[in-house]
Motif scaffolding. Structure first.
Motif, short mmCIF file in Angstrom:
data_model
loop_
_atom_site.label_atom_id
_atom_site.label_comp_id
_atom_site.label_asym_id
_atom_site.label_seq_id
_atom_site.Cartn_x
_atom_site.Cartn_y
_atom_site.Cartn_z
N GLN A 145 -21.74 40.39 61.36
CA GLN A 145 -20.69 39.47 61.85
C GLN A 145 -20.66 39.34 63.36
OE1 GLN A 145 -20.15 42.63 61.28
NE2 GLN A 145 -18.18 43.39 61.93
N SER B 297 -20.12 47.55 57.01
CA SER B 297 -19.84 46.98 58.33
C SER B 297 -20.56 47.82 59.38
CB SER B 297 -18.34 46.94 58.58
OG SER B 297 -17.86 48.21 58.96
N SER C 49 -23.30 47.75 74.13
CA SER C 49 -22.26 46.80 74.56
C SER C 49 -20.93 47.29 73.99
CB SER C 49 -22.61 45.40 74.05
OG SER C 49 -21.49 44.56 74.10
N PHE D 268 -15.27 52.12 70.64
CA PHE D 268 -16.38 52.45 69.74
C PHE D 268 -17.00 53.79 70.08
CE2 PHE D 268 -15.64 47.95 69.16
CZ PHE D 268 -15.47 47.93 67.79
N THR E 118 -17.66 46.75 73.10
CA THR E 118 -16.93 45.51 72.85
C THR E 118 -15.45 45.59 73.23
OG1 THR E 118 -18.44 45.35 70.98
CG2 THR E 118 -16.69 43.72 71.08
N VAL F 59 -24.36 47.06 68.19
CA VAL F 59 -23.72 46.12 67.27
C VAL F 59 -23.48 44.76 67.96
CG1 VAL F 59 -21.72 45.67 65.80
CG2 VAL F 59 -22.72 47.94 65.84
N THR F 60 -23.04 44.76 69.23
CA THR F 60 -22.87 43.45 69.88
C THR F 60 -23.92 43.16 70.96
OG1 THR F 60 -21.14 44.35 71.37
CG2 THR F 60 -20.40 43.14 69.40
N ARG G 18 -14.98 56.25 68.52
CA ARG G 18 -15.19 56.31 67.06
C ARG G 18 -16.41 57.16 66.70
NH1 ARG G 18 -14.95 50.64 64.03
NH2 ARG G 18 -12.84 50.84 64.83
N TRP G 19 -17.48 57.05 67.48
CA TRP G 19 -18.70 57.83 67.14
C TRP G 19 -18.44 59.32 67.37
CZ3 TRP G 19 -19.11 53.96 64.71
CH2 TRP G 19 -19.36 52.69 65.18
C1 LIG Z 1 -17.79 45.45 65.84
C2 LIG Z 1 -18.40 46.66 66.41
C3 LIG Z 1 -18.73 47.77 65.62
C4 LIG Z 1 -18.53 47.83 64.14
O1 LIG Z 1 -17.31 47.51 63.70
P1 LIG Z 1 -17.08 47.16 62.15
O2 LIG Z 1 -15.69 46.66 62.14
O3 LIG Z 1 -17.26 48.40 61.39
O4 LIG Z 1 -18.10 46.14 61.81
C5 LIG Z 1 -19.32 48.85 66.22
N1 LIG Z 1 -19.58 48.87 67.53
C6 LIG Z 1 -19.29 47.84 68.32
C7 LIG Z 1 -19.63 47.92 69.76
C8 LIG Z 1 -18.70 46.70 67.79
O5 LIG Z 1 -18.42 45.66 68.57
#
Ligand SMILES: *Cc1c(COP(=O)(O)O)cnc(C)c1O
Length: 383
Positions: free
Chosen positions: A193, A62, A140, A89, A142, A170-171, A92-93
């Motif tokens: 996705q 993912s 972006s 996010f 999210t 990612v977005t 998370r990083w």
């Molecule tokens: C969805 C997303 C991710 C990754 O999330 P996964 O659930 O691991 O696919 C990372 N960064 C952003 C900004 C996202 O929107």
């Protein structure tokens, strides 16, 4: 009603019939000549989509997995990194960087507030002995709907000279005109996705020459996520491990659709639908979390406030209209709802969502708008 669900969330996003049909076949051997041809076509298509001549590597992971790969392949324990965080996010990083023993300096903003390029500039200018090895930013964000000023942040990274920039796109990839080569972005990650019109399961990461040079010195442990393996396979239209073969069939079909639409049209569609959503929310008297000038083309975050409960809005939209909206994450849970307008979304979906939202607000007793004003504001943008 069964089978009528509409995904207006920022991932997983809707998948076109053509892509689903392409995926609905028996898998083929991943070492076969037929599959190698598909990989070649996909690699070329991804480079087109990423606007880059760099290799764009595909992983079975993912978005989080590819960003993790994008961090750990280019750094060593104790390396100093700057991480911009103004949402889930970004947080998370920073967590991943800490988990791998990096020396993390977080450039923090509140959720909904864009990152300030000058803060990166100050930290990078002060780093005269060039200890900072990477700058990690979410383009972006999210969780809040903020589009961070990656271009301006990148200018400070370029002025520093030593650090590479690692971008969570990612977005924003496939929804925003992110010029990877023109800007010289080193590591750019995205996931299937989101803007790719595919189910979850695949991640993509582009890697610049400068990042590959850093890879040569990087000593963080890695095996499945070792991008050097994927680089070697890329050159041979192959994959190091068994890939999600049917997702490749789907990606081939999705890239074909994207090429037929054209990059400019894809970006213009996302911009138009974002503007339509924002105009509608303003007409309905619903405040937006992200400012106009830093708003994501993928997702619009709305703060219904005390007047109507955001979770009641989401459950009524789902029960009565079969439309899924996203909720808030972490401390914004129950405080905001998010409208995804990413990937396979057409103008009709936007109008349907806004009209349904108007009825939902009426059902929930919110009277703070003239009926039809949201739809009218959106159609002014869309027509
Ligand atoms: C969805 C997303 C991710 C990754 O999330 P996964 O659930 O691991 O696919 C990372 N960064 C952003 C900004 C996202 O929107």
């Amino acid at each position: 009603m069964d089978n009528k669900a509409m995904l207006m969330i920022p991932g997983p996003t809707p998948v076109p019939e053509k892509v689903l049909q392409a995926m609905g076949k028996h898998p083929i051997g991943h070492r076969s000549g037929d599959f190698s041809k598909i990989i070649g076509e996909i690699n070329e298509g991804l480079q087109w989509l990423f606007q880059t001549k760099n290799e764009v590597l595909t992983l079975c992971a993912s978005g989080t997995g590819v960003v993790e790969a994008g961090i750990i392949n280019f750094l060593s324990a104790g390396d100093k990194v700057l991480v911009g965080s103004n949402g889930k996010f970004g947080d998370r990083w920073a967590q991943i960087s800490k988990a791998f023993g990096l020396d993390v300096q977080v450039i923090q903003e509140d959720w909904g507030v864009p990152l300030k390029p000058e803060d990166f500039g100050a930290a990078l200018t002060a780093d005269t002995d060039k200890a900072i090895k990477a700058v990690i930013v979410t383009h972006s964000e999210t969780s809040s709907g903020v589009l961070n000023p990656v271009e301006a942040i990148n200018e400070h990274v370029k002025a520093h000279g030593e650090a590479i920039i690692i971008v969570d796109a990612v977005t924003s990839l496939a929804s925003y005109d992110l010029k990877v080569d023109e800007l010289g972005l080193d590591v750019v990650a995205s996931g299937s996705q989101k803007g790719f019109m595919l189910p979850p399961g695949m991640g993509f990461v582009s890697v610049s020459e400068k990042a590959w040079a850093a890879y040569g010195n990087a000593t963080l442990p890695k095996f499945y996520m070792d991008l050097g393996k994927y680089r070697k396979s890329f050159a041979k239209n192959s994959t190091p491990f068994t890939p999600p073969v049917n997702l490749y069939f789907g990606l081939q079909a999705a890239l074909e659709m994207m090429k037929a639409e054209g990059l400019e049209n894809i970006f213009a569609r996302h911009e138009r639908q974002k503007q339509a959503c924002r105009a509608a929310m303003k007409a309905l008297g619903l405040p937006l979390l992200a400012p106009d000038d830093y708003s994501s083309p993928a997702v619009t975050s709305v703060i219904p406030g005390d007047v109507v409960n955001s979770e009641d809005i989401r459950s009524t939209m789902r029960k009565q209209f079969d439309i899924a909206l996203a909720g808030g994450q972490d401390h914004l849970k129950g405080k905001i709802f998010r409208i995804g307008h990413l990937g396979f979304v057409c103008d009709r979906d936007i109008l349907t969502t806004i009209a349904s939202l108007e009825t939902t607000l009426q059902i929930l007793g919110y009277e703070g708008f003239a009926p039809g004003s949201g739809v009218s504001a959106a159609s002014q943008v869309l027509r």
